[in-house]
Design a protein around this motif. Structure first.
Motif, PDB file in Angstrom:
ATOM      1  N   LEU A  19       0.806  -1.210   0.000  1.00  0.00           N
ATOM      2  CA  LEU A  19       0.000   0.000   0.000  1.00  0.00           C
ATOM      3  C   LEU A  19       0.845   1.268   0.000  1.00  0.00           C
ATOM      4  O   LEU A  19       0.530   2.232  -0.690  1.00  0.00           O
ATOM      5  CB  LEU A  19      -0.931   0.008   1.216  1.00  0.00           C
ATOM      6  N   GLN A  20       1.903   1.288   0.799  1.00  0.00           N
ATOM      7  CA  GLN A  20       2.748   2.481   0.919  1.00  0.00           C
ATOM      8  C   GLN A  20       4.166   2.049   1.267  1.00  0.00           C
ATOM      9  O   GLN A  20       4.365   1.130   2.059  1.00  0.00           O
ATOM     10  CB  GLN A  20       2.189   3.381   2.025  1.00  0.00           C
ATOM     11  N   THR A  21       5.161   2.710   0.681  1.00  0.00           N
ATOM     12  CA  THR A  21       6.548   2.382   0.995  1.00  0.00           C
ATOM     13  C   THR A  21       7.230   3.567   1.653  1.00  0.00           C
ATOM     14  O   THR A  21       6.886   4.720   1.398  1.00  0.00           O
ATOM     15  CB  THR A  21       7.334   1.993  -0.273  1.00  0.00           C
ATOM     16  N   LEU A  22       8.198   3.261   2.505  1.00  0.00           N
ATOM     17  CA  LEU A  22       8.998   4.269   3.196  1.00  0.00           C
ATOM     18  C   LEU A  22      10.462   3.852   3.165  1.00  0.00           C
ATOM     19  O   LEU A  22      10.773   2.669   3.107  1.00  0.00           O
ATOM     20  CB  LEU A  22       8.576   4.383   4.667  1.00  0.00           C
ATOM     21  N   GLU A  88       6.326   9.924  10.822  1.00  0.00           N
ATOM     22  CA  GLU A  88       6.213   8.680  10.068  1.00  0.00           C
ATOM     23  C   GLU A  88       5.842   7.516  10.983  1.00  0.00           C
ATOM     24  O   GLU A  88       5.003   6.676  10.629  1.00  0.00           O
ATOM     25  CB  GLU A  88       7.529   8.380   9.343  1.00  0.00           C
ATOM     26  N   LYS A  91       2.129   7.776  11.878  1.00  0.00           N
ATOM     27  CA  LYS A  91       1.270   7.352  10.771  1.00  0.00           C
ATOM     28  C   LYS A  91       1.245   5.834  10.655  1.00  0.00           C
ATOM     29  O   LYS A  91       0.181   5.232  10.460  1.00  0.00           O
ATOM     30  CB  LYS A  91       1.761   7.956   9.452  1.00  0.00           C
ATOM     31  N   SER A  95      -2.044   3.301  11.237  1.00  0.00           N
ATOM     32  CA  SER A  95      -2.497   2.366  10.202  1.00  0.00           C
ATOM     33  C   SER A  95      -2.484   0.928  10.701  1.00  0.00           C
ATOM     34  O   SER A  95      -3.397   0.160  10.421  1.00  0.00           O
ATOM     35  CB  SER A  95      -1.608   2.476   8.960  1.00  0.00           C
ATOM     36  N   SER A 119      14.101  -0.335   2.809  1.00  0.00           N
ATOM     37  CA  SER A 119      12.806   0.056   2.261  1.00  0.00           C
ATOM     38  C   SER A 119      11.752  -0.797   2.951  1.00  0.00           C
ATOM     39  O   SER A 119      11.769  -2.026   2.850  1.00  0.00           O
ATOM     40  CB  SER A 119      12.792  -0.186   0.758  1.00  0.00           C
ATOM     41  N   ALA A 121       7.444  -1.351   3.922  1.00  0.00           N
ATOM     42  CA  ALA A 121       6.145  -1.101   3.295  1.00  0.00           C
ATOM     43  C   ALA A 121       5.017  -1.420   4.251  1.00  0.00           C
ATOM     44  O   ALA A 121       5.110  -2.336   5.062  1.00  0.00           O
ATOM     45  CB  ALA A 121       6.001  -1.947   2.037  1.00  0.00           C
TER      46      ALA A 121
END
Length: 155
Positions: A19-22, A88, A91, A95, A119, A121
């Motif tokens: 869904l989202q990567t950081l 971060e 958040k 989630s 990385s 996710a």
């Protein structure tokens, strides 16, 4: 200069919907840095968890490098702190706690400034039929590539 990928978690791409990567930094010991640069990392069964407002990487295997000049041998599967901004972390925590999502590492790489980055996710688990669909799609792409390769030889 491009990023040099050291290790990749292929199983995460198969088992989860990303869904989202950081991008995050990782707190390491000196001997671990040497072994990571040598490519002795396995992220296959690793996961990320938030403990007391800090983010940790669990179960990632970083092999001990015998050529390091130290008598201290760290645990190869110890938990390692991930370096993220407070916003971060908040958040991610929201989630994970509200929507029931998970956090997994995707890859470990050297960035342009020669720093080791991870990385991570935010993911949702795939159902069995989604996995079957991704396998079918992968085999179709492989067959198409093979046919195109054979087609070029016939001409």
């Amino acid at each position: 200069m491009q990023e040099k990928i050291i290790a990749k978690n292929k199983k995460a791409f198969f088992d989860y919907e990303i869904l989202q990567t950081l991008e995050s930094g990782i707190a390491l010991l000196g001997s671990e840095v040497k072994s990571i640069r040598a490519g002795r990392v396995n992220l296959k069964d690793s996961f990320v968890r938030i403990v007391r407002g800090e983010v940790f990487l669990f179960n990632a295997h970083i092999s001990f490098l015998e050529t390091t000049f130290t008598h201290f041998k760290p645990n190869e599967r110890r938990e390692r702190k991930l370096l993220l901004h407070r916003s971060e972390i908040d958040k991610l925590f929201g989630s994970v706690s509200k929507e029931g999502l998970s956090i997994v590492p995707l890859s470990m790489y050297l960035n342009k400034r020669n720093r080791i980055k991870l990385s991570i996710a935010l993911v949702r688990g795939k159902k069995l039929y989604d996995k079957r669909e991704s396998i079918k799609k992968k085999t179709l792409e492989r067959e198409a590539r093979a046919n195109m390769k054979d087609y070029g030889k016939k001409i």
